[in-house]
Write a protein that holds these residues in place. Sequence first.
Motif, mmCIF file in Angstrom:
data_model
loop_
_atom_site.group_PDB
_atom_site.id
_atom_site.type_symbol
_atom_site.label_atom_id
_atom_site.label_comp_id
_atom_site.label_asym_id
_atom_site.label_seq_id
_atom_site.Cartn_x
_atom_site.Cartn_y
_atom_site.Cartn_z
ATOM 1 N N LYS A 99 0.890 -1.243 0.005
ATOM 2 C CA LYS A 99 0.145 0.078 -0.056
ATOM 3 C C LYS A 99 0.944 1.210 -0.043
ATOM 4 C CE LYS A 99 -4.142 -2.060 2.480
ATOM 5 N NZ LYS A 99 -4.691 -1.997 3.536
ATOM 6 N N PHE A 100 2.081 1.245 -0.185
ATOM 7 C CA PHE A 100 2.957 2.247 -0.148
ATOM 8 C C PHE A 100 4.134 1.949 -1.105
ATOM 9 C CE2 PHE A 100 3.385 -0.251 3.503
ATOM 10 C CZ PHE A 100 4.347 -1.011 3.353
ATOM 11 N N ASN A 101 4.983 3.198 -1.658
ATOM 12 C CA ASN A 101 5.790 2.926 -2.428
ATOM 13 C C ASN A 101 7.223 3.256 -1.804
ATOM 14 O OD1 ASN A 101 4.490 2.336 -4.791
ATOM 15 N ND2 ASN A 101 3.921 4.479 -4.792
ATOM 16 N N GLY A 102 7.452 3.661 -0.669
ATOM 17 C CA GLY A 102 8.882 4.052 -0.187
ATOM 18 C C GLY A 102 8.609 4.221 1.356
ATOM 19 N N TYR A 103 9.734 4.752 1.992
ATOM 20 C CA TYR A 103 9.702 4.868 3.477
ATOM 21 C C TYR A 103 9.391 6.050 3.790
ATOM 22 C CZ TYR A 103 12.444 0.794 2.023
ATOM 23 O OH TYR A 103 12.977 -0.375 1.663
ATOM 24 N N TYR A 104 9.143 6.542 5.125
ATOM 25 C CA TYR A 104 8.742 7.866 5.951
ATOM 26 C C TYR A 104 9.433 8.112 6.941
ATOM 27 C CZ TYR A 104 4.292 6.315 3.448
ATOM 28 O OH TYR A 104 3.292 6.097 2.364
ATOM 29 N N TYR A 105 9.406 9.385 7.234
ATOM 30 C CA TYR A 105 10.373 9.866 8.111
ATOM 31 C C TYR A 105 9.884 9.751 9.636
ATOM 32 C CZ TYR A 105 12.344 12.282 4.221
ATOM 33 O OH TYR A 105 13.131 12.754 2.902
ATOM 34 N N ASN A 106 8.468 9.816 9.585
ATOM 35 C CA ASN A 106 7.869 9.576 11.061
ATOM 36 C C ASN A 106 7.410 8.196 11.571
ATOM 37 O OD1 ASN A 106 5.683 9.375 9.290
ATOM 38 N ND2 ASN A 106 4.586 10.962 10.068
ATOM 39 N N ARG A 107 7.603 7.174 10.865
ATOM 40 C CA ARG A 107 7.420 5.992 11.156
ATOM 41 C C ARG A 107 7.811 4.817 10.117
ATOM 42 N NH1 ARG A 107 3.032 3.513 8.234
ATOM 43 N NH2 ARG A 107 1.923 4.872 6.493
ATOM 44 N N TYR A 108 8.015 3.681 10.976
ATOM 45 C CA TYR A 108 8.504 2.611 10.235
ATOM 46 C C TYR A 108 7.799 1.810 9.359
ATOM 47 C CZ TYR A 108 12.905 2.730 13.186
ATOM 48 O OH TYR A 108 13.943 2.773 13.712
ATOM 49 N N THR A 109 8.092 1.224 8.195
ATOM 50 C CA THR A 109 7.372 0.576 7.318
ATOM 51 C C THR A 109 8.082 -0.771 6.906
ATOM 52 O OG1 THR A 109 8.165 1.667 5.093
ATOM 53 C CG2 THR A 109 6.213 2.618 6.254
ATOM 54 N N PRO A 110 7.026 -1.576 6.608
ATOM 55 C CA PRO A 110 7.815 -2.952 6.209
ATOM 56 C C PRO A 110 8.810 -2.858 5.091
ATOM 57 C CG PRO A 110 5.681 -3.319 6.380
ATOM 58 C CD PRO A 110 5.654 -1.764 6.286
ATOM 59 N N ALA A 111 9.843 -3.657 5.302
ATOM 60 C CA ALA A 111 10.978 -3.523 4.109
ATOM 61 C C ALA A 111 11.383 -4.897 4.005
ATOM 62 C CB ALA A 111 12.069 -2.456 4.732
ATOM 63 N N TYR A 112 11.815 -5.333 2.852
ATOM 64 C CA TYR A 112 12.651 -6.648 2.421
ATOM 65 C C TYR A 112 14.026 -6.263 1.721
ATOM 66 C CZ TYR A 112 7.813 -8.555 3.113
ATOM 67 O OH TYR A 112 6.666 -8.910 3.690
ATOM 68 N N LEU A 113 14.954 -7.255 2.073
ATOM 69 C CA LEU A 113 16.179 -7.108 1.109
ATOM 70 C C LEU A 113 15.974 -7.204 -0.207
ATOM 71 C CD1 LEU A 113 18.565 -8.815 3.647
ATOM 72 C CD2 LEU A 113 18.503 -6.347 2.951
ATOM 73 N N GLN A 114 16.446 -6.657 -0.760
ATOM 74 C CA GLN A 114 16.242 -6.835 -2.662
ATOM 75 C C GLN A 114 16.945 -8.159 -3.023
ATOM 76 O OE1 GLN A 114 16.399 -3.313 -4.579
ATOM 77 N NE2 GLN A 114 17.036 -4.125 -6.547
ATOM 78 N N ALA A 115 16.241 -8.960 -3.573
ATOM 79 C CA ALA A 115 16.522 -10.301 -3.822
ATOM 80 C C ALA A 115 17.751 -10.515 -4.736
ATOM 81 C CB ALA A 115 15.375 -11.032 -4.195
ATOM 82 N N ASP A 116 17.976 -9.610 -5.605
ATOM 83 C CA ASP A 116 19.068 -9.525 -6.537
ATOM 84 C C ASP A 116 20.233 -8.984 -6.075
ATOM 85 O OD1 ASP A 116 18.209 -7.188 -6.947
ATOM 86 O OD2 ASP A 116 17.969 -7.333 -9.042
ATOM 87 N N GLU A 117 20.311 -8.379 -4.815
ATOM 88 C CA GLU A 117 21.614 -7.829 -4.395
ATOM 89 C C GLU A 117 22.418 -8.618 -3.709
ATOM 90 O OE1 GLU A 117 22.494 -4.788 -4.974
ATOM 91 O OE2 GLU A 117 20.826 -4.299 -6.384
ATOM 92 N N GLY A 118 22.056 -10.129 -3.308
ATOM 93 C CA GLY A 118 23.028 -10.696 -2.575
ATOM 94 C C GLY A 118 22.834 -10.205 -1.134
ATOM 95 N N PRO A 119 23.993 -10.701 -0.181
ATOM 96 C CA PRO A 119 24.069 -10.361 1.280
ATOM 97 C C PRO A 119 24.315 -8.937 1.509
ATOM 98 C CG PRO A 119 25.418 -12.412 0.703
ATOM 99 C CD PRO A 119 25.010 -11.633 -0.696
#
Length: 300
Positions: free
Chosen positions: A160-180
């Motif tokens: 439901k969102f396209n990015g991150y916010y300054y005032n609250r945390y949002t769900p995030a995943y490591l980008q699968a094609d970037e490796g460790p």
Amino acid sequence: MKKHRLIAILASTVAITTLFTLSSSTIAHAHRRAVSVPASLRGNWYHYDSDYDDYVKFHATKYHLKISGLYGTSSYSGVKFPSYASGHADMYVHRTPKGYYDIGKYGTDDVGTYKRVSHKGHATIKQVWHDLPDTGAHVNYWYKSKSIARHPSARYKTSKFNGYYYNRYTPAYLQADEGPQRLYTSASNANSKSGHYITIKSIYKKYSAKWDSEDNDILRVRVNGRTYYQKDNASLQSFNSWKDGKVIYSPYSPHSKSKIVIRHGDKYSKAKYWDKVKHYKDGTLTTDSYTLTNGKWHKD
């Protein structure tokens, strides 16, 4: 005296006639009962026809049912009383001993058989079609959305969102094609990409992230209750699977029961190919590929 008796007789006659008329009207309307669609079937439901690559919509309210799509439109009303139906409603509803509902147009063979069930983990309307001659039946399933109707085996979820916010945390995943990935223990270390850090290898786990401040490009990432930092969001995203053209890249297969989070605005139903991205091994990224054929995903 006779005049008064005549008036009384006339008054009585009018009263009896009026009472008879009202009674007849009441009896005539007693059969005109509204017919309602069962509550379990109400709402919008969709069936995907893979032969025509198109959808049929089942729209039901309390007193109306409308089915529209490939073969035209059929409408039924539980509050209309056509003259041919002798006081019965236009819509016919009958519950069978097995819990199905026959719904259609009164006095005709325009009738469908429906039941609310659970199918492949989703709330569904099951429609049974009897073959002619009556040697068996085939089944259609109607789902709550077009995407589920097309891919009922996969449990997709759209971000439901396209990015991150300054005032609250949002769900995030490591980008699968970037490796460790390296997450640093301080903002200054992240900015210089040096100093103490932890290494994250999992592309399946969900984290939380937000911008550190409006004045820099450092992300705060929460891992196991502690805060770490990373320079910009090049390797973190608010979704774990993404669409590029007609290809979806994901750490999951299209048949996976796990939640596949697609970026808001992406249309995964338009994809034709699916690459399941695996972990890096010896510096090489490996994938399993699937192709969409006749509405079903097949591994290449």
